[in-house]
Motif scaffolding. Sequence first.
Motif, short mmCIF file in Angstrom:
data_model
loop_
_atom_site.label_atom_id
_atom_site.label_comp_id
_atom_site.label_asym_id
_atom_site.label_seq_id
_atom_site.Cartn_x
_atom_site.Cartn_y
_atom_site.Cartn_z
N LYS A 218 -24.00 -69.28 -87.75
CA LYS A 218 -22.82 -69.62 -88.54
C LYS A 218 -22.48 -68.48 -89.50
O LYS A 218 -23.22 -68.19 -90.43
CB LYS A 218 -23.05 -70.93 -89.30
CG LYS A 218 -23.14 -72.15 -88.38
CD LYS A 218 -23.47 -73.41 -89.16
CE LYS A 218 -23.48 -74.62 -88.24
NZ LYS A 218 -24.43 -74.49 -87.12
N THR A 219 -21.34 -67.87 -89.25
CA THR A 219 -20.79 -66.82 -90.12
C THR A 219 -19.31 -67.13 -90.31
O THR A 219 -18.75 -67.96 -89.57
CB THR A 219 -20.94 -65.42 -89.49
OG1 THR A 219 -20.03 -65.32 -88.39
CG2 THR A 219 -22.36 -65.17 -89.00
N PRO A 220 -18.65 -66.50 -91.27
CA PRO A 220 -17.19 -66.72 -91.40
C PRO A 220 -16.44 -66.47 -90.10
O PRO A 220 -15.49 -67.20 -89.77
CB PRO A 220 -16.79 -65.72 -92.49
CG PRO A 220 -18.02 -65.59 -93.34
CD PRO A 220 -19.16 -65.65 -92.38
N LEU A 221 -16.86 -65.45 -89.35
CA LEU A 221 -16.16 -65.13 -88.10
C LEU A 221 -16.37 -66.22 -87.05
O LEU A 221 -15.43 -66.61 -86.36
CB LEU A 221 -16.64 -63.78 -87.55
CG LEU A 221 -15.91 -63.28 -86.31
CD1 LEU A 221 -14.42 -63.08 -86.60
CD2 LEU A 221 -16.53 -61.98 -85.80
N THR A 222 -17.60 -66.72 -86.91
CA THR A 222 -17.84 -67.78 -85.91
C THR A 222 -17.19 -69.09 -86.35
O THR A 222 -16.73 -69.86 -85.50
CB THR A 222 -19.35 -67.98 -85.67
OG1 THR A 222 -20.00 -68.36 -86.90
CG2 THR A 222 -20.00 -66.71 -85.15
N TYR A 223 -17.17 -69.33 -87.66
CA TYR A 223 -16.43 -70.49 -88.17
C TYR A 223 -14.95 -70.39 -87.80
O TYR A 223 -14.34 -71.36 -87.30
CB TYR A 223 -16.55 -70.57 -89.70
CG TYR A 223 -17.53 -71.59 -90.22
CD1 TYR A 223 -17.23 -72.96 -90.19
CD2 TYR A 223 -18.73 -71.21 -90.79
CE1 TYR A 223 -18.11 -73.90 -90.70
CE2 TYR A 223 -19.63 -72.14 -91.29
CZ TYR A 223 -19.32 -73.48 -91.25
OH TYR A 223 -20.20 -74.42 -91.75
N SER A 224 -14.36 -69.23 -88.05
CA SER A 224 -12.93 -69.07 -87.79
C SER A 224 -12.62 -69.21 -86.31
O SER A 224 -11.60 -69.82 -85.94
CB SER A 224 -12.45 -67.71 -88.31
OG SER A 224 -13.03 -66.65 -87.58
N ALA A 225 -13.49 -68.67 -85.45
CA ALA A 225 -13.26 -68.79 -84.00
C ALA A 225 -13.34 -70.25 -83.57
O ALA A 225 -12.52 -70.72 -82.77
CB ALA A 225 -14.29 -67.95 -83.24
N ARG A 226 -14.33 -70.97 -84.11
CA ARG A 226 -14.49 -72.38 -83.72
C ARG A 226 -13.33 -73.23 -84.25
O ARG A 226 -12.81 -74.10 -83.53
CB ARG A 226 -15.82 -72.91 -84.27
CG ARG A 226 -16.13 -74.34 -83.86
CD ARG A 226 -16.34 -74.45 -82.37
NE ARG A 226 -16.59 -75.83 -81.96
CZ ARG A 226 -15.94 -76.44 -81.00
NH1 ARG A 226 -14.99 -75.82 -80.33
NH2 ARG A 226 -16.23 -77.68 -80.67
N PHE A 251 -18.32 -70.05 -97.36
CA PHE A 251 -17.63 -69.11 -96.48
C PHE A 251 -16.11 -69.22 -96.60
O PHE A 251 -15.38 -68.52 -95.92
CB PHE A 251 -18.01 -69.36 -95.01
CG PHE A 251 -19.42 -68.97 -94.66
CD1 PHE A 251 -20.11 -68.02 -95.39
CD2 PHE A 251 -20.05 -69.56 -93.57
CE1 PHE A 251 -21.41 -67.65 -95.05
CE2 PHE A 251 -21.35 -69.20 -93.22
CZ PHE A 251 -22.02 -68.24 -93.97
N GLN A 252 -15.61 -70.11 -97.47
CA GLN A 252 -14.20 -70.43 -97.46
C GLN A 252 -13.29 -69.22 -97.72
O GLN A 252 -12.24 -69.06 -97.08
CB GLN A 252 -13.89 -71.55 -98.48
CG GLN A 252 -14.09 -71.20 -99.94
CD GLN A 252 -15.52 -71.41 -100.41
OE1 GLN A 252 -16.43 -71.57 -99.61
NE2 GLN A 252 -15.71 -71.44 -101.71
N ASN A 253 -13.69 -68.35 -98.66
CA ASN A 253 -12.82 -67.19 -98.97
C ASN A 253 -12.71 -66.25 -97.78
O ASN A 253 -11.62 -65.79 -97.44
CB ASN A 253 -13.38 -66.44 -100.19
CG ASN A 253 -13.25 -67.24 -101.47
OD1 ASN A 253 -12.21 -67.84 -101.73
ND2 ASN A 253 -14.31 -67.28 -102.26
N ALA A 254 -13.85 -65.96 -97.17
CA ALA A 254 -13.84 -65.04 -96.03
C ALA A 254 -13.07 -65.64 -94.86
O ALA A 254 -12.30 -64.94 -94.18
CB ALA A 254 -15.28 -64.72 -95.61
N ILE A 255 -13.24 -66.93 -94.62
CA ILE A 255 -12.54 -67.59 -93.51
C ILE A 255 -11.03 -67.55 -93.74
O ILE A 255 -10.25 -67.25 -92.82
CB ILE A 255 -13.03 -69.04 -93.35
CG1 ILE A 255 -14.47 -69.06 -92.86
CG2 ILE A 255 -12.13 -69.82 -92.39
CD1 ILE A 255 -15.12 -70.42 -92.87
N LEU A 256 -10.60 -67.83 -94.96
CA LEU A 256 -9.17 -67.81 -95.26
C LEU A 256 -8.58 -66.41 -95.12
O LEU A 256 -7.45 -66.25 -94.66
CB LEU A 256 -8.92 -68.36 -96.66
CG LEU A 256 -9.13 -69.87 -96.80
CD1 LEU A 256 -9.11 -70.29 -98.26
CD2 LEU A 256 -8.06 -70.63 -96.01
N MET A 257 -9.34 -65.38 -95.48
CA MET A 257 -8.87 -64.02 -95.30
C MET A 257 -8.77 -63.67 -93.81
O MET A 257 -7.88 -62.92 -93.40
CB MET A 257 -9.78 -63.04 -96.02
CG MET A 257 -9.62 -63.04 -97.53
SD MET A 257 -7.95 -62.66 -98.11
CE MET A 257 -7.83 -60.92 -97.69
#
Length: 372
Positions: A218-226, A251-257
């Motif tokens: 689980k990373t911001p990138l894998t969250y965003s892809a999912r 991870f919310q800030n990184a995901i939103l960016m």
Amino acid sequence: MRVIKLFLVLLLIGFFLLFVAQNSTLVEVSFFNYRGYTPVFVLVLISLLVGFLIASLYFLPREIRLKRILDNLIEGTKKLNGGFFLKAQQHFQKDSSLEPLLCLSLYEREEANKLLDLKSPFSAHILLKLHLWEQAEERFKRVLETDPENLLSLKGLRDISYLKGEIAKSVEYQERVLKLCEKWEKENQRKAMAELLADLWKTNKEVAIAEKAFELYKTPLTYSARISSLFDQEKEKDAIRLFEKSFEDTFQNAILMLFLREETILTKLMEVIQRKEQQIDKVVLLMIYLRLGLFSKAKSLLDEVPNYYKCLATLFMSHREEDRACAESLEELIHPWKCVCGARYKEYTPLCPNCLKWNKLELKIKEGNIHV
């Protein structure tokens, strides 16, 4: 200690004399046409001496070579530690087994041409560090022909494939790396694999790949892809729940960016964003509101953000076309992702092209992220 050594020597002499006394009987010795008599103890000692000489003659050349390698290694490392790279190079180039250390000396002296003549996989690794991708790739592939499990070559080819945009091939190499890597780096390699799969999902949009990436790490990138894949499947409730869960992992800030250019997704997440805006960085909020044209909400944040973003927001909210064009140009200068090596990027990347390290980029939303 000296007394103990003296005692042991005297004890050894005593055992030898006892052996001589008990084995002084003459025995007949025959060797080809020679026939004679000699005491048993002399025969035993001659046998021991011959055995020792044979063993010495067998191991002596190896010992001389190892001694020479050791001397060059000791002297070379002394010079390397002292910063005398040319002198260190002169020692390391005397034996092929010291090539990895020779590579370091050549790297420090910026002699890339001499690296091309070396056969060590480490020379290819250094060529990659020097951004000589084609030469490094050629040598890595040559190493794999004779050593298919060479981890350094597999990692190098994975990196080169990713830098060339061949994500699927990079994933294939990473699968082999995961099987071979040591336990201490297993977690880091799993994380790299997860982000590679998340990047691969962007090109093929296969749901299974996004799922696998998220399950693996689980990373911001894998969250965003999912989250994106769930929206693509029209599973909006699941996507929103997963976004809410990302707040638990901070991870919310990184995901939103990562979603900053995905206006449709940001719109669907807006209810959660507004409800949890206290947990979101003010600069991130400002950028989202500007992206969606929510200028009234953006205005309320102007006193809470650095001057650069305040100026940017003011230009974006202007009715003059020239101001908005200027704002777009200023936005292009924002590089919010920073690697541990100091390099900054406008877009997130799992592999830093500058230092070639994986998963080292972090979101740094301060005035210092402006890149000209």
